[in-house]
Design a protein around this motif. Sequence first.
Motif, mmCIF file in Angstrom:
data_model
loop_
_atom_site.group_PDB
_atom_site.id
_atom_site.type_symbol
_atom_site.label_atom_id
_atom_site.label_comp_id
_atom_site.label_asym_id
_atom_site.label_seq_id
_atom_site.Cartn_x
_atom_site.Cartn_y
_atom_site.Cartn_z
ATOM 1 N N LEU A 9 48.112 47.806 17.168
ATOM 2 C CA LEU A 9 48.866 47.756 15.912
ATOM 3 C C LEU A 9 50.048 48.724 15.965
ATOM 4 O O LEU A 9 51.172 48.380 15.572
ATOM 5 C CB LEU A 9 47.947 48.088 14.725
ATOM 6 C CG LEU A 9 48.626 48.122 13.359
ATOM 7 C CD1 LEU A 9 49.193 46.741 13.024
ATOM 8 C CD2 LEU A 9 47.643 48.567 12.290
ATOM 9 N N GLY A 10 49.795 49.932 16.448
ATOM 10 C CA GLY A 10 50.863 50.924 16.549
ATOM 11 C C GLY A 10 51.989 50.454 17.464
ATOM 12 O O GLY A 10 53.166 50.598 17.143
ATOM 13 N N LEU A 11 51.635 49.877 18.597
ATOM 14 C CA LEU A 11 52.650 49.366 19.517
ATOM 15 C C LEU A 11 53.440 48.221 18.897
ATOM 16 O O LEU A 11 54.666 48.151 19.051
ATOM 17 C CB LEU A 11 52.004 48.913 20.826
ATOM 18 C CG LEU A 11 51.583 50.029 21.787
ATOM 19 C CD1 LEU A 11 50.832 49.432 22.983
ATOM 20 C CD2 LEU A 11 52.794 50.800 22.253
ATOM 21 N N SER A 12 52.746 47.328 18.195
ATOM 22 C CA SER A 12 53.466 46.197 17.593
ATOM 23 C C SER A 12 54.405 46.677 16.495
ATOM 24 O O SER A 12 55.530 46.173 16.359
ATOM 25 C CB SER A 12 52.487 45.146 17.067
ATOM 26 O OG SER A 12 51.744 45.665 15.974
ATOM 27 N N VAL A 13 53.967 47.677 15.697
ATOM 28 C CA VAL A 13 54.840 48.224 14.660
ATOM 29 C C VAL A 13 56.042 48.911 15.309
ATOM 30 O O VAL A 13 57.184 48.748 14.863
ATOM 31 C CB VAL A 13 54.056 49.214 13.758
ATOM 32 C CG1 VAL A 13 55.000 50.019 12.872
ATOM 33 C CG2 VAL A 13 53.046 48.469 12.908
ATOM 34 N N LEU A 14 55.789 49.668 16.359
ATOM 35 C CA LEU A 14 56.866 50.355 17.059
ATOM 36 C C LEU A 14 57.866 49.368 17.659
ATOM 37 O O LEU A 14 59.085 49.534 17.516
ATOM 38 C CB LEU A 14 56.277 51.248 18.164
ATOM 39 C CG LEU A 14 57.261 52.106 18.935
ATOM 40 C CD1 LEU A 14 57.910 53.121 18.012
ATOM 41 C CD2 LEU A 14 56.567 52.790 20.087
ATOM 42 N N LEU A 15 57.373 48.322 18.306
ATOM 43 C CA LEU A 15 58.257 47.313 18.896
ATOM 44 C C LEU A 15 59.040 46.561 17.825
ATOM 45 O O LEU A 15 60.223 46.257 18.000
ATOM 46 C CB LEU A 15 57.461 46.344 19.764
ATOM 47 C CG LEU A 15 56.955 46.903 21.091
ATOM 48 C CD1 LEU A 15 56.042 45.888 21.788
ATOM 49 C CD2 LEU A 15 58.111 47.286 21.982
#
Length: 81
Positions: A9-15
């Motif tokens: 989730l964190g990676l998708s939000v960051l991307l």
Amino acid sequence: MSRASKVALGLSVLLTAATVAGVHLRQRQDRQRLRDGVIRDIERQNRKKENIRLLGEQIILTEQLEAEREKILLEKGSQKT
């Protein structure tokens, strides 16, 4: 929520945030390039108008010069006779 799902989730939000920021910056650059292009076009049109005006003045001056030369030649021709 598991640790792996939090990371995903964190990676998708960051991307997603990076993508949105990248698109925003790209649009700003495109708009600035467009403005610069419009300004260059306006400057080019103004230079063209000025060149046309100067050319008109040169044509008038050339005609006056030719008329003066013709007048002088006619005066010289009438003095000889």
